[in-house]
Structure formats: structure tokens, C-alpha cells
Enzyme design. Structure first.
Site, PDB file in Angstrom:
ATOM      1  N   ARG A  49     -74.836 -30.212 -48.303  1.00  0.00           N
ATOM      2  CA  ARG A  49     -76.079 -30.440 -49.038  1.00  0.00           C
ATOM      3  C   ARG A  49     -76.239 -29.378 -50.108  1.00  0.00           C
ATOM      4  NH1 ARG A  49     -78.178 -26.188 -48.175  1.00  0.00           N
ATOM      5  NH2 ARG A  49     -79.815 -26.724 -49.660  1.00  0.00           N
ATOM      6  N   GLY A  50     -77.255 -29.569 -50.918  1.00  0.00           N
ATOM      7  CA  GLY A  50     -77.464 -28.645 -52.031  1.00  0.00           C
ATOM      8  C   GLY A  50     -76.924 -29.269 -53.296  1.00  0.00           C
ATOM      9  N   ALA A  51     -77.781 -29.417 -54.313  1.00  0.00           N
ATOM     10  CA  ALA A  51     -77.384 -30.168 -55.496  1.00  0.00           C
ATOM     11  C   ALA A  51     -76.002 -29.778 -56.039  1.00  0.00           C
ATOM     12  CB  ALA A  51     -78.467 -30.023 -56.569  1.00  0.00           C
ATOM     13  N   ARG A  86     -76.214 -39.982 -52.692  1.00  0.00           N
ATOM     14  CA  ARG A  86     -77.633 -39.568 -52.682  1.00  0.00           C
ATOM     15  C   ARG A  86     -78.146 -39.695 -54.119  1.00  0.00           C
ATOM     16  NH1 ARG A  86     -78.961 -33.923 -49.967  1.00  0.00           N
ATOM     17  NH2 ARG A  86     -81.102 -34.782 -49.880  1.00  0.00           N
ATOM     18  N   GLN A 180     -84.370 -26.455 -43.995  1.00  0.00           N
ATOM     19  CA  GLN A 180     -83.294 -25.745 -44.696  1.00  0.00           C
ATOM     20  C   GLN A 180     -83.617 -24.259 -44.853  1.00  0.00           C
ATOM     21  OE1 GLN A 180     -84.481 -28.762 -45.554  1.00  0.00           O
ATOM     22  NE2 GLN A 180     -83.023 -29.977 -46.767  1.00  0.00           N
ATOM     23  N   ASP A 221     -82.904 -30.066 -58.222  1.00  0.00           N
ATOM     24  CA  ASP A 221     -81.921 -31.134 -58.042  1.00  0.00           C
ATOM     25  C   ASP A 221     -81.738 -31.947 -59.302  1.00  0.00           C
ATOM     26  OD1 ASP A 221     -83.206 -30.486 -55.274  1.00  0.00           O
ATOM     27  OD2 ASP A 221     -81.256 -31.404 -54.863  1.00  0.00           O
ATOM     28  N   ASN A 231     -87.240 -31.081 -57.081  1.00  0.00           N
ATOM     29  CA  ASN A 231     -86.722 -30.152 -56.085  1.00  0.00           C
ATOM     30  C   ASN A 231     -87.257 -30.566 -54.720  1.00  0.00           C
ATOM     31  OD1 ASN A 231     -85.100 -27.742 -55.582  1.00  0.00           O
ATOM     32  ND2 ASN A 231     -87.020 -26.793 -54.958  1.00  0.00           N
ATOM     33  N   LYS A 232     -86.795 -29.861 -53.688  1.00  0.00           N
ATOM     34  CA  LYS A 232     -87.204 -30.197 -52.334  1.00  0.00           C
ATOM     35  C   LYS A 232     -88.708 -30.374 -52.209  1.00  0.00           C
ATOM     36  CE  LYS A 232     -84.986 -30.824 -49.776  1.00  0.00           C
ATOM     37  NZ  LYS A 232     -84.489 -32.227 -49.655  1.00  0.00           N
TER      38      LYS A 232
END
Ligand SMILES: CSC[C@H]1O[C@H](OP(=O)(O)O)[C@H](O)[C@@H]1O
Length: 329
Positions: A49-51, A86, A180, A221, A231-232
């Protein structure tokens, strides 16, 4: 392929391996992601995970697939499937679009990995210059080495300020629902020896009210052409709280997260995830079985709430962003 390694991704020259981020911080388990179908599943369940990292990992998987003899038709189908794994982090589409037309997929994937490492260094240097000795810093989700091929985006900036000897204290949002921050950022901060405190997302406003935080740094992201960014989930609320309390608010991203085809935040697709992630976590469930729950994985923060955007190529104020600075680069 030449072997390469980051905190959460490594290639041994034969196979591609990912550190399963769903099992951190309690277990460090490496899973194979050489096959695109396996990598898609790992990305979709946020084992990877993580852009920036999902773009790098998808490229490395596709290159490994090509290196093992995939046909042009198989390669093209795998590229399209990875690209759709995604919807929000544009780094995935950026990487797949580079891989789609690559004459040498292995070399292209290696270049994408090396570029992300370099971009992290640029963000770290530009961003760390903003941080003053003695500041309390607040961050959300995970934006460190686990989310990139390098030292990270927002957490990479924080790490560089710490390495420069600035006496900082980091407050890490646990980041519901997938935690996270509580699981991954806390793990990274402890490994780096950075003074830090874990908080629930609902505590951030209190810290801002009480003057414990002098700066908020978050990842991204997708950054739209006008500076709005996704973003998250929870980032938008944090931006509103920071503005209310007069605290500088900085998204940090590599230019591979900028999507100039997106005119503003309204055009950014937001991933909706399974409601079960809100009702509980792993083996635990606290909400009634089947209770309807809403689970947007990201939210959009308008550029008007941004103090400045830290990119690998410099720091841009909201006014500069609104004036089209991203388009000029
Ligand atoms: C280096 S920025 C990473 C960015 O990606 C995270 O989302 P997810 O954990 O769902 O992949 C979060 O939005 C971070 O800010």
C-alpha cells in the site's frame, strides 16, 4: 532483473517479494508478488500500500512477468489489470502507462524504482527546511519507507528533519479504519528512534487547540491541477482543524502523484471499501453484524486549506497552486 530493495519491497533477481503490511507491527512476513494476479490481490488487501509504492510494486511485478516470458497479449492484459487494482492513487496509473509502452520492461521498472527513491530525497530536503527546531508535528496514515521505494513522503520529511538534529516530537494519528498510523507509522517511528506519541484520530483537534502541534504534514494519493488533493480519509477534517487553529498544513508528494488531467478535487475518484473494515478489525468485530457502514478510503482537501505543497521539485503555496504552478512544471 537486477536485485533491488526498499523497506517493504525487494527483488532477489528471480522473484519479487513484498513485506505484508497487514501483519505489521507484530510479524514481518514476506510474500511473493512476481505474478501480476498475486500483486493485484496484495494491493487490493493493502498488503502492499501507499500511493508511490503500489506504482513501483506493480511495475516490478509486470517486469518480472515479462522477464519470465509473458506474451505481448498477456503483458498488455496484466498491465491493464494492475492499472485498475485501486482507483485513487494516480501513481499506479502513472507507472502502468510507462510500462505499457516500454521497449524494455525490466529497465523501465528499475527506472521507476530509482526515480521514486530520488523523488523521496527531493521531498525530504525541501520539506525538512520548513520544520523548525522544537516543533510538534502531526501526521496521518503512513507515509514512510513502507509507502514508497525511498524514505517516504511526509514521514520522509520528518525523518530528514530528525536526521538534521532538529528536536521534534511527532504525533501520529492511528488512522481508522485500517490503522496505518497506529500499526505502520508507529513501527517506522520506533525503528527510526524519533520521539513520538500515538493518538486516536479524534484527539488531533485537542492537540491543535492546546498548542502542542506547530505543523501538520500528510501524504497524498492524487494532486489535481489546481492543488486540491486526495489523501487518506480524515485528512480533510485535519485540514479544517489546522486552519481553525492557525497551524501550517502541508501535503507532501512526488510529482508522480500529480494528475494534470484532473482539473480539481471533484474529478478525483474515491475508493469505497468493504463496510466490514469499519465494523471491526481482523478477528475482532464491535459493531452489530451486518450494520450498514460507509467506508470511503480517501477524502479530498481543497487547495484553500493548504499552506504549501511539498513536492520533490520545491514548495508551492496555495496561491501559486491556484495560479497554475503545477501546470508550469
Ligand atoms: C506516501 S503517501 C501514501 C498515501 O497512501 C495511503 O493510502 P493507503 O494506505 O490506502 O495506500 C495514504 O493515503 C497515504 O497518505
Amino acid at each position: 532483473m537486477q536485485p533491488f530493495e526498499s523497506l517493504g519491497l525487494r527483488h532477489d533477481g528471480r522473484a519479487l517479494w513484498v513485506l505484508d503490511q497487514t501483519q505489521l507491527p507484530d510479524a514481518e512476513v514476506w510474500l511473493e508478488g512476481s505474478e501480476p494476479a498475486a500483486m493485484i490481490a496484495l494491493i487490493q488487501r493493502l498488503a502492499v500500500r501507499g500511493a508511490p509504492l503500489i506504482g513501483v510494486a506493480a511495475a516490478a511485478s509486470l517486469a518480472t512477468f515479462a522477464h519470465r516470458g509473458a506474451s505481448a497479449t498477456e503483458y498488455s492484459a496484466a498491465c491493464a489489470a494492475l492499472r485498475a487494482a485501486r482507483p485513487t492513487a494516480v501513481n499506479l496509473m502513472w507507472a502502468m502507462d510507462r510500462m505499457k509502452g516500454a521497449a524494455d520492461p525490466v529497465a523501465e521498472a528499475e527506472a521507476i524504482f530509482a526515480e521514486d527513491v530520488r523523488l523521496c530525497e527531493g521531498m525530504a530536503e525541501h520539506g525538512a527546511a520548513l520544520i523548525q527546531d522544537g516543533e510538534g508535528l502531526l501526521t496521518h496514515c503512513n507515509t514512510g519507507g513502507l509507502a514508497t521505494a525511498g524514505i517516504g513522503t511526509a514521514l520522509g520529511v520528518i525523518r530528514r528533519a530528525h536526521e538534521q538534529g532538529k528536536r521534534i516530537h511527532v504525533y501520529a494519528d492511528e488512522t481508522r479504519p485500517l490503522l496505518q498510523g497506529g500499526r505502520l507509522t508507529a513501527w517506522e517511528l520506533r525503528k527510526l528512534g524519533i520521539p513520538s506519541t500515538l493518538i486516536t484520530d479524534s484527539m488531533a483537534a485537542l492537540l491543535l487547540r492546546d498548542g502542542k502541534v506547530q505543523r501538520v504534514l500528510v501524504g497524498s494519493d492524487r494532486v489535481a491541477a489546481n492543488g486540491d488533493f486526495a489523501n487518506k480519509v480524515g485528512t480533510y477534517g485535519l485540514a479544517v482543524q489546522a486552519r481553525h487553529h492557525g497551524v501550517p498544513f502541508h501535503p507532501v508528494a512526488p510529482f508522480s502523484t500529480v494528475d494534470l488531467a484532473c482539473p480539481d478535487g471533484a474529478a478525483i475518484p474515491i475508493e469505497l471499501r468493504d463496510a466490514a473494515e469499519v465494523r471491526g478489525y481482523g478477528p475482532w468485530r464491535w459493531a452489530p453484524e451486518g450494520m450498514p457502514a460507509w467506508n470511503p478510503s480517501f477524502d479530498v482537501t481543497p487547495v484553500d486549506l493548504v499552506t504549501s505543497l511539498v513536492l520533490d521539485r520545491g514548495v508551492f503555496t496555495a496561491a501559486q497552486l491556484r495560479a497554475g504552478a503545477l501546470l508550469a512544471r
